[in-house]
Motif scaffolding. Sequence first.
Motif, PDB file in Angstrom:
ATOM      1  N   GLY A 143      -0.422   2.683 -30.858  1.00 54.72           N
ATOM      2  CA  GLY A 143      -0.642   1.230 -30.838  1.00 54.72           C
ATOM      3  C   GLY A 143      -1.531   0.951 -29.591  1.00 54.72           C
ATOM      4  N   PRO A 144      -1.303  -0.277 -29.110  1.00 55.59           N
ATOM      5  CA  PRO A 144      -2.316  -0.739 -27.968  1.00 55.59           C
ATOM      6  C   PRO A 144      -1.565  -0.281 -26.741  1.00 55.59           C
ATOM      7  CG  PRO A 144      -1.113  -2.738 -28.964  1.00 55.59           C
ATOM      8  CD  PRO A 144      -1.014  -1.356 -29.953  1.00 55.59           C
ATOM      9  N   LYS A 145      -2.449  -0.116 -25.679  1.00 55.84           N
ATOM     10  CA  LYS A 145      -1.835   0.044 -24.396  1.00 55.84           C
ATOM     11  C   LYS A 145      -0.847  -0.783 -23.904  1.00 55.84           C
ATOM     12  CE  LYS A 145      -5.426   3.245 -22.754  1.00 55.84           C
ATOM     13  NZ  LYS A 145      -6.695   3.488 -21.602  1.00 55.84           N
ATOM     14  N   PRO A 146       0.162  -0.598 -23.306  1.00 54.81           N
ATOM     15  CA  PRO A 146       1.274  -1.642 -22.936  1.00 54.81           C
ATOM     16  C   PRO A 146       0.527  -2.899 -22.167  1.00 54.81           C
ATOM     17  CG  PRO A 146       2.132   0.317 -22.529  1.00 54.81           C
ATOM     18  CD  PRO A 146       0.542   0.611 -22.858  1.00 54.81           C
ATOM     19  N   ALA A 147      -0.326  -2.797 -20.978  1.00 54.01           N
ATOM     20  CA  ALA A 147      -0.882  -3.759 -20.571  1.00 54.01           C
ATOM     21  C   ALA A 147      -1.837  -4.527 -21.342  1.00 54.01           C
ATOM     22  CB  ALA A 147      -1.666  -3.499 -19.056  1.00 54.01           C
ATOM     23  N   VAL A 148      -2.749  -4.006 -22.334  1.00 54.52           N
ATOM     24  CA  VAL A 148      -3.376  -4.635 -23.331  1.00 54.52           C
ATOM     25  C   VAL A 148      -2.722  -5.509 -24.040  1.00 54.52           C
ATOM     26  CG1 VAL A 148      -5.325  -4.283 -24.984  1.00 54.52           C
ATOM     27  CG2 VAL A 148      -5.421  -3.023 -22.824  1.00 54.52           C
ATOM     28  N   LYS A 149      -1.581  -4.681 -24.592  1.00 53.43           N
ATOM     29  CA  LYS A 149      -0.862  -5.717 -25.774  1.00 53.43           C
ATOM     30  C   LYS A 149      -0.082  -6.867 -24.973  1.00 53.43           C
ATOM     31  CE  LYS A 149       3.445  -4.483 -28.319  1.00 53.43           C
ATOM     32  NZ  LYS A 149       2.788  -5.107 -29.844  1.00 53.43           N
ATOM     33  N   GLU A 150       0.423  -6.815 -23.836  1.00 50.34           N
ATOM     34  CA  GLU A 150       0.955  -8.011 -23.327  1.00 50.34           C
ATOM     35  C   GLU A 150       0.091  -9.033 -23.007  1.00 50.34           C
ATOM     36  OE1 GLU A 150       2.086 -10.653 -20.433  1.00 50.34           O
ATOM     37  OE2 GLU A 150       0.651  -9.135 -20.118  1.00 50.34           O
ATOM     38  N   GLN A 151      -1.115  -8.603 -22.596  1.00 48.52           N
ATOM     39  CA  GLN A 151      -2.118  -9.662 -22.047  1.00 48.52           C
ATOM     40  C   GLN A 151      -2.779 -10.252 -23.435  1.00 48.52           C
ATOM     41  OE1 GLN A 151      -5.689  -7.802 -20.512  1.00 48.52           O
ATOM     42  NE2 GLN A 151      -6.702  -9.518 -20.663  1.00 48.52           N
ATOM     43  N   TYR A 152      -2.995  -9.626 -24.481  1.00 53.02           N
ATOM     44  CA  TYR A 152      -3.476 -10.400 -25.432  1.00 53.02           C
ATOM     45  C   TYR A 152      -2.620 -10.988 -26.634  1.00 53.02           C
ATOM     46  CZ  TYR A 152      -8.232  -9.363 -24.135  1.00 53.02           C
ATOM     47  OH  TYR A 152      -9.469  -9.244 -23.592  1.00 53.02           O
ATOM     48  N   GLU A 153      -1.479 -10.402 -26.576  1.00 55.61           N
ATOM     49  CA  GLU A 153      -0.249 -11.136 -27.416  1.00 55.61           C
ATOM     50  C   GLU A 153       0.190 -12.628 -26.719  1.00 55.61           C
ATOM     51  OE1 GLU A 153       3.078  -8.891 -27.868  1.00 55.61           O
ATOM     52  OE2 GLU A 153       2.507  -7.859 -29.764  1.00 55.61           O
TER      53      GLU A 153
END
Length: 335
Positions: free
Chosen positions: A206-216
């Motif tokens: 899955g996406p990296k945690p920082a990228v996931k939080e940002q784009y969600e």
Amino acid sequence: MYHRNQYGSSGDDTTLVPGSLIAYRHFALLPHNRHLAPMNNPEQAVYGLHQRDGGVFHARCYRMAVALGRSFHSLPEAAHSSPAIDCTCGFYAHYSPTSDFYEHASWIPQEEDSTAEEVWMTAFGGALEIRGVAIVRAVVELSGRIVMGSLGVRAEKLKVRALAVDWAKLNWRDIHETFAFENADLTWDGNCFSLDETATVTRTRGPKPAVKEQYERYAQQSAAMYEAEYFTDPAEMYKAFPEPDLEPLGIKKAKEPPYTLDGVRATAASARQVGKTASQALKQISGTVQVAAQAMKQITDALDAAPTPMQRAIAAKKNRPAPPGTGIDRRKRKL
């Protein structure tokens, strides 16, 4: 990439019908203002909030602008209403959530504190790479004049009903993988290690945690702006908005399941098969280690059994023959 004729044109067996329809498509999500944009030209403000009328977008034909260049967005519209059967104008969408007009596209996220609004698009080897935007999956409600093709439609009116980030198209540089081991116990039998026969390995991608939080967060804000529902998992979005039954119109329902959050289409059975395959690989590695340990033990035993250089020198001195004519037996002489 699919051909435009499959979405209704004069060269295809098309049907022009009025009414409304739930359909599926992709959008480019602009991080700096959270607006949606067309995938083939994210800098064009076709889906800007100011373009809506009561939450609904109305299609217009800009064939002249497209022919002369994308920079001429202020040119007058074509003389016909959109969509027209003998044109390619209108809002595009798929009948099935598994269809993908940009199958080989990927997106590269920008930094959280970046203020750049420029979008870079790179095409190579049939693939499209978009930097500076996110690719999102969407459920749309189409209405007004609808031109029906074999894979999708072109419509007069469009309303965004639901959004979810398409993590399956995230660039590989921002993908994070983890491996979890179950029953992966190693036992020592005095010679080598043995792996438990019930050992399994599970891979999570899955996406990296920082990228996931940002784009969600971006997608959630965008969904609120467009008065649409937000989903963290595209599969859950497609369950909430199932594919409509269009078989009376000659459109067969797709059998292929939609993408899950991390882009893996595997069912639980195939996931178990992946774990089984990984377990077999670990057992093979364990067997290789066992064979290597046995070979090392044989070498060590052979070295232990061989005499040392000192022992060989003493034995050679004991067995040295006496000088000729002396009658001395060196074998009885004290060393």
